[in-house]
Enzyme design. Structure first.
Site: not given
Length: 218
Positions: A187-188
């Site tokens: 996740g980013s």
């Protein structure tokens, strides 16, 4: 960083491949799953390990997928799969479009425009969740592209789990719109700054597809 005048490879066939930079995570997981499956008939411990290890390996294969894309024609296209988290006017007249990438998204990022990579700067920082406002101080890589619209800035931001950003091309590389330029693990967030006078075509909450969704409006 070293200079190169070679272009990143273009998509040439349909299908899905694995992302470059996946090996440090993927190989140990797949090896553990394969070994436990091979020994599961003779060992109760191996049998117990085989199910979760195989499930994890399958999850890793899904996460590190890198599908081929038919690149959209347009001035600025999305560099990332995800959801538009915010659209913010900047003090210098630019507009920042922030795209949140969940662990379910493809995490290979693409060039939003054709041009030359003028800088790739790694900036150390924290690892708070990418949807948090404080994530602006996270570990990140800042890109600048010399394009027909002038200087375009793009920022890859690591999240709470994504502690590794893998640039694919160095400073000096000429890229075509939609070329693969890097990977963020798990996740980013990816931010792109549109120049003054360029109207945003997406809305907060809208899903984007790297290389496919157009970010600006004529």
């Amino acid at each position: 960083m070293p200079h190169s005048q070679t272009s990143a490879p273009r998509d040439s066939r349909a299908g899905v491949r694995l992302a470059r930079g996946a090996s440090p995570w993927l190989l140990p997981t797949v090896a553990t799953a394969a070994l436990s499956l091979a020994r599961s008939r003779r060992s109760g411990v191996a049998k117990a390990v085989a199910v979760p290890a195989t499930a994890l390996a399958a999850g890793m294969l899904w996460f590190f997928r890198d599908p081929e894309r038919e690149i959209t024609q347009g001035r600025v296209i999305s560099p990332a799969d995800g959801v538009v988290q915010s659209i913010m006017p900047w003090k210098d007249g630019r507009t920042r479009v922030a795209i949140f990438m969940s662990p379910l998204n493809v995490h290979v990022n693409r060039a939003p425009l054709s041009g030359t990579v003028t800088s790739v700067e790694h900036i150390p920082g924290g690892f708070v969740p990418a949807f948090n406002k404080e994530s602006e101080n996270n570990e990140r890589v800042v890109w600048h592209f010399d394009t027909e619209l002038g200087d375009i800035e793009m920022v890859q931001i690591a999240g709470a789990v994504a502690r590794r950003i893998v640039p694919y091309v160095p400073q000096g590389t000429k890229v075509e719109q939609g070329d693969r330029i890097g990977l963020i693990r798990f996740g980013s967030r990816v931010d792109i700054y549109l120049p003054e006078g360029v109207e945003v075509a997406v809305e907060v909450g809208q899903k984007t597809v790297a290389g496919v969704t157009r970010i600006d409006r004529d």
